[in-house]
Design an enzyme around this catalytic site. Structure first.
Site, mmCIF file in Angstrom:
data_model
loop_
_atom_site.group_PDB
_atom_site.id
_atom_site.type_symbol
_atom_site.label_atom_id
_atom_site.label_comp_id
_atom_site.label_asym_id
_atom_site.label_seq_id
_atom_site.Cartn_x
_atom_site.Cartn_y
_atom_site.Cartn_z
ATOM 1 N N ASP A 79 0.676 -1.653 0.271
ATOM 2 C CA ASP A 79 -0.559 0.095 0.056
ATOM 3 C C ASP A 79 0.813 1.453 -0.022
ATOM 4 O O ASP A 79 1.700 0.950 0.576
ATOM 5 C CB ASP A 79 -0.486 0.132 1.055
ATOM 6 C CG ASP A 79 -0.349 -0.243 2.939
ATOM 7 O OD1 ASP A 79 0.430 -0.574 2.307
ATOM 8 O OD2 ASP A 79 -0.656 0.945 3.310
ATOM 9 N N GLU B 35 0.290 -0.856 6.110
ATOM 10 C CA GLU B 35 1.265 -0.703 6.961
ATOM 11 C C GLU B 35 1.330 0.561 6.708
ATOM 12 O O GLU B 35 1.238 1.314 7.759
ATOM 13 C CB GLU B 35 2.084 -0.691 5.943
ATOM 14 C CG GLU B 35 3.684 -0.699 7.046
ATOM 15 C CD GLU B 35 4.447 0.881 6.834
ATOM 16 O OE1 GLU B 35 4.971 1.336 7.999
ATOM 17 O OE2 GLU B 35 3.448 1.558 5.422
HETATM 18 C C1 LIG Z 1 23.187 11.275 11.197
HETATM 19 C C2 LIG Z 1 22.205 10.811 10.967
HETATM 20 C C3 LIG Z 1 20.629 10.739 9.834
HETATM 21 C C4 LIG Z 1 19.387 10.530 10.548
HETATM 22 C C5 LIG Z 1 18.842 10.105 8.929
HETATM 23 C C6 LIG Z 1 17.732 9.478 8.497
HETATM 24 C C7 LIG Z 1 17.251 8.728 7.771
HETATM 25 C C8 LIG Z 1 16.713 7.923 6.971
HETATM 26 C C9 LIG Z 1 16.039 7.923 6.604
HETATM 27 C C10 LIG Z 1 14.805 6.780 5.699
HETATM 28 C C11 LIG Z 1 13.492 6.985 6.389
HETATM 29 C C12 LIG Z 1 12.744 6.434 5.577
HETATM 30 C C13 LIG Z 1 11.210 5.722 5.857
HETATM 31 C C14 LIG Z 1 10.927 5.717 6.869
HETATM 32 C C15 LIG Z 1 10.098 4.958 7.018
HETATM 33 C C16 LIG Z 1 8.653 5.316 7.696
HETATM 34 C C17 LIG Z 1 8.083 4.052 6.743
HETATM 35 C C18 LIG Z 1 6.264 5.096 7.174
HETATM 36 O O1 LIG Z 1 5.914 5.175 6.948
HETATM 37 N N1 LIG Z 1 5.300 4.837 8.084
HETATM 38 C C19 LIG Z 1 4.198 5.746 8.509
HETATM 39 C C20 LIG Z 1 3.421 4.443 8.404
HETATM 40 C C21 LIG Z 1 3.374 3.343 9.728
HETATM 41 N N2 LIG Z 1 3.809 2.182 10.268
HETATM 42 O O2 LIG Z 1 2.872 4.258 11.038
HETATM 43 C C22 LIG Z 1 4.865 6.357 9.550
HETATM 44 O O3 LIG Z 1 3.529 7.126 9.526
HETATM 45 O O4 LIG Z 1 5.335 6.067 10.556
HETATM 46 ZN ZN LIG Z 2 6.901 2.164 3.853
HETATM 47 ZN ZN LIG Z 3 5.106 5.348 4.087
#
Ligand SMILES: CCCCCCCC/C=C\CCCCCCCC(=O)N[C@@H](CC(N)=O)C(=O)O
Ligand SMILES: [Zn+2]
Ligand SMILES: [Zn+2]
Length: 492
Positions: free
Chosen positions: A114, A178
């Site tokens: 999704d 998700e």
């Molecule tokens: C020196 C340190 C730097 C730190 C950088 C951090 C970089 C992180 C890079 C990418 C992260 C990208 C994605 C995170 C995953 C998110 C998944 C998501 O969208 N989840 C939703 C839905 C849920 N399952 O709750 C959310 O709302 O979090």
């Molecule tokens: Zn995701």
């Molecule tokens: Zn996401």
């Protein structure tokens, strides 16, 4: 070399009329079959608008279509005798790949099909057109997270076409909700696996990436592997006041009272907790990789952490790793221009730093608002996730390390980190304590806002590398036991 078939690897993500060999064909094709210049089938996976709007509002037609699509483009996966495929919660997919050595504890790969909504305004191409521009495929889901869903199945399809049978069993879980909690997909898959008594040696989900040019002071790309993820808390703030004629307004309306509460939350961020959670491990692991004088600072965090924490909070992404974040995400009030509003409501979403709990954050919220007219209701909340093992004998970590060395030789370092968003993996706590969040894609400075934002994209090369990583990871996971650690082990 896998790079020889790099274009063919794209056939599932970018289905082309020139499909690779059918199951049973002994080896991979040896010459690249170029992707089609234009096919109506192109990037079908991205074109299927599998949007989750809310837990009760999913585009289930598209989700069903996605299921039909993977059956069509991964025939070897769906016909292998040692792979069981089950549809869970109507649209999620659970694959059980039975290895030949049942003494080896299985592992699991997660992804989700999704996506969050995307409206075409301000996109360079339509978010569900999957158009390619300058070597990048644009579209909602290209990095979050159809790249993993399709990448895992594509890697498996290729292995099967080579007549590969894994020794270590593994599961593949592709959730369908998700983005709105995982209650109908991931949680049901977990129930199913728990009923079967499954315990996993490790689990890999999305949640962190390879950062290239993002960590100031480190030139080479850094693979950051999420060993925990932040907790989350959503509260609804509401104010009720007597309505009336706008010509005789009270001193404060429900909108004014609520706005003041929201303002206080935004003006008073949660405390900076740098050094109190596993985010410190990221900097400890990377300390010697920094150029002078940052290396000196990072190797002496006992002295310099107050300065480092102040620098980190300046940028929204690094701010997210040092504190519980506060985001006012919804605001509803007012019914007519000449009516004093009877009520006002706001939704605030917090992402909880690993060193805090839901209870603590809620207490801070109450004390910050300090206005009894503002009702604070907890909508949904969970504490930060446990910290997964990170040491020489952690099987998952060593397999990721080896696979990164094999596939991303330019990566200069691998470090543990915290995942700032939430993932389906949080529902799998009872199956393993070794949960890792890592998507093998390279993120540059401007890529972070594309996730859930405008112009989400993946490079064609980036997707090929993703498949290659998974192709290699599945094979590397067949290792029976880890070699004894020794001092000259190449620590990337
Ligand atoms: C020196 C340190 C730097 C730190 C950088 C951090 C970089 C992180 C890079 C990418 C992260 C990208 C994605 C995170 C995953 C998110 C998944 C998501 O969208 N989840 C939703 C839905 C849920 N399952 O709750 C959310 O709302 O979090
Ligand atoms: Zn995701
Ligand atoms: Zn996401």
């Amino acid at each position: 070399s896998l790079s020889l078939v790099s274009h063919a690897l794209l056939t599932a993500f970018v289905p082309s009329p020139s499909l690779p060999p059918m199951p049973g064909t002994p080896s991979l094709p040896t010459s690249a079959s170029p992707p089609p210049s234009c096919s109506s089938n192109r990037l079908r996976a991205i074109k299927i608008p599998t949007v989750s709007f809310s837990p009760d509002e999913l585009n289930t037609t598209a989700m069903g279509e996605f299921g039909d699509y993977i059956r069509k483009v991964f025939p070897a996966v769906f016909s292998a005798k040692f792979i069981q495929h089950e549809v869970i919660g109507e649209y999620s997919h659970l694959f059980t790949v039975q290895g030949s050595n049942l003494d080896l504890q299985p592992y699991m790969l997660l992804a989700h099909l999704d996506v969050v909504p995307a409206s075409p305004e301000r996109w360079v191409v339509h978010p569900f057109s999957a158009e390619e521009l300058d070597g990048f495929i644009y579209g909602r889901g290209t990095v979050d997270n159809k790249n993993s869903a399709m990448g895992i199945l594509q890697a498996l399809e290729f292995l099967l076409r080579r007549n590969y049978r894994p020794q270590r069993s593994f599961y593949v879980g592709i959730g369908h909700d998700e983005e709105v909690s995982g209650h109908k997909g991931a949680i049901k898959m977990v129930d199913e696996l728990e009923d079967r008594g499954v315990k996993l040696s490790f689990l890999l989900d999305e949640g962190s990436v390879i950062l290239d040019g993002v960590v100031q002071g480190i030139k080479k790309p850094v693979a950051l592997i999420g060993i925990t993820e932040k907790g989350a808390m959503t509260v609804e703030l509401s104010v009720e006041q007597d309505p009336g004629h706008s010509s005789v307004p009270p001193k404060e309306t429900s909108i004014g009272i609520l706005s003041a509460a929201v303002f206080k939350l935004e003006q008073n961020p949660m405390p900076n907790r740098f050094g109190y959670g596993p985010e410190i491990m990221t900097f400890e692991h990377l300390a010697t990789e920094f150029s002078f004088p940052l290396n000196l600072i990072m190797t002496n965090l006992w002295l310099f952490s107050p300065i480092v924490s102040r620098i980190l909070q300046k940028n929204p992404t690094t701010n997210a790793i040092v504190r519980t974040t506060t985001a006012v995400t919804m605001f509803h009030a007012g019914i007519k221009s000449n009516v004093i509003p009877p009520s006002a409501k706001a939704t605030v979403n917090f992402r909880i730093h690993p060193s805090q709990t839901v209870e603590e954050v809620l207490e801070i919220v109450k004390n910050t608002i300090a206005d009894e007219r503002v009702k604070i209701e907890l909508v949904d909340a969970f504490d930060p996730l446990p910290v997964s093992p990170w040491h020489d004998q952690a099987l998952g970590v060593q397999i990721f390390r080896q696979t990164l060395l094999d596939v991303f030789p330019d990566v200069g370092s691998i470090a543990p980190g915290i995942c700032i968003g939430n993932t389906d993996s949080r529902h799998y706590r009872n199956l393993t304590d070794a949960i890792y969040r890592f998507n093998p894609v390279i993120f540059k400075q401007d890529d972070m806002p594309r996730v859930h934002g405008l112009n989400e994209r993946i490079s064609v090369k980036g997707y090929e590398k993703q498949v290659e990583f998974l192709f290699q990871l599945i094979q590397n996971s067949d290792i029976e036991k880890l070699p004894e650690p020794h001092s000259d082990f190449h620590d990337l």
